[in-house]
Design a protein around this motif. Structure first.
Motif, PDB file in Angstrom:
ATOM      1  N   GLY A 337       0.810  -1.210   0.000  1.00 12.60           N
ATOM      2  CA  GLY A 337       0.000   0.000   0.000  1.00 12.60           C
ATOM      3  C   GLY A 337       0.842   1.257   0.000  1.00 12.60           C
ATOM      4  O   GLY A 337       0.560   2.221  -0.724  1.00 12.60           O
ATOM      5  N   ARG A 351      -5.885   4.284 -12.751  1.00 12.62           N
ATOM      6  CA  ARG A 351      -6.153   2.899 -12.424  1.00 12.62           C
ATOM      7  C   ARG A 351      -4.856   2.187 -12.087  1.00 12.62           C
ATOM      8  O   ARG A 351      -3.830   2.398 -12.742  1.00 12.62           O
ATOM      9  CB  ARG A 351      -6.807   2.232 -13.631  1.00 12.62           C
ATOM     10  CG  ARG A 351      -7.618   1.003 -13.356  1.00 12.62           C
ATOM     11  CD  ARG A 351      -8.378   0.610 -14.610  1.00 12.62           C
ATOM     12  NE  ARG A 351      -9.285   1.665 -15.072  1.00 12.62           N
ATOM     13  CZ  ARG A 351      -9.881   1.665 -16.253  1.00 12.62           C
ATOM     14  NH1 ARG A 351      -9.679   0.674 -17.094  1.00 12.62           N
ATOM     15  NH2 ARG A 351     -10.697   2.656 -16.585  1.00 12.62           N
ATOM     16  N   LEU A 367      -6.467  -7.306  -0.913  1.00 10.87           N
ATOM     17  CA  LEU A 367      -6.796  -6.097  -1.660  1.00 10.87           C
ATOM     18  C   LEU A 367      -7.474  -5.021  -0.810  1.00 10.87           C
ATOM     19  O   LEU A 367      -7.095  -3.841  -0.915  1.00 10.87           O
ATOM     20  CB  LEU A 367      -7.660  -6.451  -2.868  1.00 10.87           C
ATOM     21  CG  LEU A 367      -7.917  -5.323  -3.871  1.00 10.87           C
ATOM     22  CD1 LEU A 367      -6.600  -4.753  -4.399  1.00 10.87           C
ATOM     23  CD2 LEU A 367      -8.783  -5.822  -5.028  1.00 10.87           C
ATOM     24  N   ARG A 371      -5.670  -1.361  -0.416  1.00 10.14           N
ATOM     25  CA  ARG A 371      -6.331  -0.099  -0.754  1.00 10.14           C
ATOM     26  C   ARG A 371      -6.319   0.861   0.428  1.00 10.14           C
ATOM     27  O   ARG A 371      -6.060   2.063   0.274  1.00 10.14           O
ATOM     28  CB  ARG A 371      -7.778  -0.377  -1.162  1.00 10.14           C
ATOM     29  CG  ARG A 371      -7.968  -1.019  -2.517  1.00 10.14           C
ATOM     30  CD  ARG A 371      -9.413  -1.406  -2.691  1.00 10.14           C
ATOM     31  NE  ARG A 371      -9.714  -1.923  -4.021  1.00 10.14           N
ATOM     32  CZ  ARG A 371     -10.693  -2.786  -4.264  1.00 10.14           C
ATOM     33  NH1 ARG A 371     -11.454  -3.220  -3.265  1.00 10.14           N
ATOM     34  NH2 ARG A 371     -10.911  -3.208  -5.490  1.00 10.14           N
ATOM     35  N   ARG A 372      -6.611   0.341   1.615  1.00  8.59           N
ATOM     36  CA  ARG A 372      -6.662   1.204   2.809  1.00  8.59           C
ATOM     37  C   ARG A 372      -5.295   1.823   3.080  1.00  8.59           C
ATOM     38  O   ARG A 372      -5.188   3.034   3.340  1.00  8.59           O
ATOM     39  CB  ARG A 372      -7.129   0.376   4.015  1.00  8.59           C
ATOM     40  CG  ARG A 372      -7.115   1.125   5.336  1.00  8.59           C
ATOM     41  CD  ARG A 372      -7.824   0.313   6.410  1.00  8.59           C
ATOM     42  NE  ARG A 372      -7.240  -1.003   6.575  1.00  8.59           N
ATOM     43  CZ  ARG A 372      -6.176  -1.257   7.337  1.00  8.59           C
ATOM     44  NH1 ARG A 372      -5.560  -0.264   7.980  1.00  8.59           N
ATOM     45  NH2 ARG A 372      -5.702  -2.480   7.456  1.00  8.59           N
ATOM     46  N   GLN A 375      -4.430   4.550   0.550  1.00  5.46           N
ATOM     47  CA  GLN A 375      -5.123   5.793   0.880  1.00  5.46           C
ATOM     48  C   GLN A 375      -4.406   6.548   1.989  1.00  5.46           C
ATOM     49  O   GLN A 375      -4.305   7.780   1.966  1.00  5.46           O
ATOM     50  CB  GLN A 375      -6.563   5.481   1.317  1.00  5.46           C
ATOM     51  CG  GLN A 375      -7.475   4.986   0.208  1.00  5.46           C
ATOM     52  CD  GLN A 375      -8.065   6.116  -0.606  1.00  5.46           C
ATOM     53  OE1 GLN A 375      -8.022   7.280  -0.208  1.00  5.46           O
ATOM     54  NE2 GLN A 375      -8.611   5.780  -1.771  1.00  5.46           N
ATOM     55  N   THR A 387      -8.304   4.095  -8.790  1.00  3.33           N
ATOM     56  CA  THR A 387      -8.885   2.836  -8.354  1.00  3.33           C
ATOM     57  C   THR A 387      -7.801   1.757  -8.358  1.00  3.33           C
ATOM     58  O   THR A 387      -6.900   1.776  -9.212  1.00  3.33           O
ATOM     59  CB  THR A 387     -10.037   2.392  -9.267  1.00  3.33           C
ATOM     60  OG1 THR A 387      -9.540   2.208 -10.597  1.00  3.33           O
ATOM     61  CG2 THR A 387     -11.148   3.431  -9.275  1.00  3.33           C
ATOM     62  N   ILE A 388      -7.868   0.837  -7.418  1.00  4.86           N
ATOM     63  CA  ILE A 388      -6.918  -0.270  -7.317  1.00  4.86           C
ATOM     64  C   ILE A 388      -7.707  -1.562  -7.449  1.00  4.86           C
ATOM     65  O   ILE A 388      -8.592  -1.849  -6.639  1.00  4.86           O
ATOM     66  CB  ILE A 388      -6.148  -0.235  -5.987  1.00  4.86           C
ATOM     67  CG1 ILE A 388      -5.413   1.093  -5.828  1.00  4.86           C
ATOM     68  CG2 ILE A 388      -5.159  -1.405  -5.909  1.00  4.86           C
ATOM     69  CD1 ILE A 388      -4.716   1.257  -4.485  1.00  4.86           C
ATOM     70  N   GLU A 389      -7.402  -2.326  -8.491  1.00  2.00           N
ATOM     71  CA  GLU A 389      -8.154  -3.537  -8.801  1.00  2.00           C
ATOM     72  C   GLU A 389      -7.190  -4.680  -9.121  1.00  2.00           C
ATOM     73  O   GLU A 389      -5.979  -4.473  -9.257  1.00  2.00           O
ATOM     74  CB  GLU A 389      -9.079  -3.302 -10.009  1.00  2.00           C
ATOM     75  CG  GLU A 389     -10.011  -2.111  -9.884  1.00  2.00           C
ATOM     76  CD  GLU A 389     -11.100  -2.327  -8.848  1.00  2.00           C
ATOM     77  OE1 GLU A 389     -11.333  -3.503  -8.473  1.00  2.00           O
ATOM     78  OE2 GLU A 389     -11.717  -1.324  -8.433  1.00  2.00           O
TER      79      GLU A 389
END
Length: 448
Positions: A337, A351, A367, A371-372, A375, A387-389
């Protein structure tokens, strides 16, 4: 402008052929009438180009559609049998070789498992030589129909000789983590692999080929700026800027795994300390769990170790999670992250996609935490736009991406084949569009 004025009739003809092929490949099937506005060419030019390409068996009919009040229109598409492509993923656990037709439908594949630290150059060259021979034999394919061989490798790729001159060396690989220093890989392959001399080799960083595959066929489609992370035994990334139709589009492989996430941290296999790869690479996760007393044989390979680690952290219902495994994976998620936060701050991607065999294993579990943490470590405005995918193409993405290297070159040259003396470098697919359909159950160009 002066440069454009020096274009020859041959250049214009090749450009027209390229426009038609690219539109049909990514947007087809299309009729001749639709090709005009799609390419900006006159109806006469369309007729001439279509006739040429069909005579060379590069185009074929793909059905008929009714028109408004007129005669039915014949649809055209790029013929899947118009040529063959080979994509090779030189990974850190195995070498995968796949043979494709022009629609990127797989015709044959083979794999060679690599022993731990099995990156002897001669051994790798031998695996590639035998792998190429195997897929051509298994498919009963004529090697003279090959449009090129694309190869994704770890490390930094230098296009010319190490002294800066343009010589017979071709692409040179600098792979510090696999002990490759200025390896003249293209020359070694050309000397060893039994294919016709006109078949070009295209060598690029594996993260970049993964990124190209995702941009063309997967989760990167439609994104003006994206970052694709490859998480395997090692860690890498690719950053793309610009739409695929943009002539100024850029694509860059990053040694992201060797960005620092921990001051005075763990020793990385590159020799530095505190690298992301020393925490988030599958090899490092195996070593960390073993050091923490995880129930794992010392000689377990990376894939076995990572599966066992995830099984301990996320056991079946009724079984308590292993707190050591849980803590180790949380630290991994935070390191990823934080490093993704750096990518967000530096490149402002719309993206981010996580791929690579290890990324595909840990992503479904980690995931939300990744993401956390991203951020928390990134600037708020930049992170809110990203966005993270997960990547969408699965474990074959590097191989498919490698095959797009000769495919991009072939389309950019308007379907012409290189002469035997040509030794081209990888061609950027700047003018190519993302297809609208699926490749082999993934996303692929339509074939009618």
């Amino acid at each position: 402008m002066a440069e454009r004025n020096r274009r020859t009739v041959r250049d214009l003809r090749r450009g027209n052929r390229s426009r038609v092929l690219q539109r049909l490949y990514f947007d087809g099937p299309l009729s001749r009438q639709e090709l005009g506005p799609a390419t900006g060419l006159s109806s006469g030019s369309i007729s001439n180009v279509v006739a040429e390409l069909a005579a060379e068996n590069l185009l074929e009919e793909a059905g008929v559609v009714d028109s408004d009040g007129g005669r039915p229109r014949t649809l055209l598409r790029v013929a899947p049998g118009g040529g063959l492509l080979i994509g090779i993923d030189i990974g850190e656990t195995r070498i995968r070789v796949e043979l494709f037709d022009l629609s990127l439908t797989e015709l044959a594949r083979t794999e060679r498992l690599l022993a731990q630290h099995g990156y002897d150059v001669d051994r790798i060259v031998g695996h590639v030589r035998s792998g190429v021979a195997d897929v051509l034999r298994d498919a009963g394919a004529d090697p003279h129909r090959l449009l090129g061989i694309g190869i994704g490798v770890p490390g930094i790729i230098e296009r010319h000789a190490p002294d800066g001159s343009v010589g017979d060396v071709g692409s040179v690989v600098h792979g510090q983590t696999i002990d490759w220093s200025a390896v003249p890989f293209e020359r070694l392959l050309r000397d060893a692999v039994r294919v016709p001399p006109e078949v070009p080799f295209f060598i690029d960083n594996g993260a970049k080929t993964l990124g190209q595959a995702e941009m063309w066929f997967g989760g990167g489609r439609g994104a003006g700026a994206s970052a694709i992370a490859l998480i395997g035994s090692g860690v890498g990334a690719c950053v793309n800027h610009g739409d695929l139709l943009d002539e100024d589009r850029s694509s860059q492989a990053l040694e992201w795994g060797h960005s620092t996430v921990q001051l005075r941290g763990r020793r990385c296999r590159c020799g530095s300390i505190g690298c992301l790869e020393a925490y988030a690479g599958a090899e490092a996760m195996r070593e960390r769990w073993h050091e923490a007393g995880g129930p794992l044989p010392a000689d377990a390979d990376d894939e076995t170790a990572l599966a066992a680690l995830l099984g301990a952290a996320y056991p079946p219902p009724g079984v308590e999670p292993d707190p050591v495994a849980v803590a180790l994976l949380d630290e991994t998620a935070e390191c990823l992250g934080a490093a993704l936060g750096d990518l967000i701050n530096l490149f402002l991607p719309e993206r981010i996609l996580l791929g690579g065999w290890a990324g595909l294993l840990i992503g479904p579990h980690l995931l939300p935490d990744i993401r956390r943490y991203a951020q928390e470590y990134a600037l708020k405005h930049a992170a809110a736009r990203t966005t993270i995918e997960m990547g969408r193409l699965g474990p074959d993405a590097v191989t498919v991406g490698a095959a797009t290297l000769p495919l991009a070159d072939f389309l950019a040259r308007g379907g012409s084949r290189p002469a035997p003396a040509t030794r081209p470098g990888p061609t950027s697919p700047a003018a190519l569009r993302t297809p609208a359909d699926a490749v082999r159950g993934r996303e692929r160009p339509r074939t009618g």
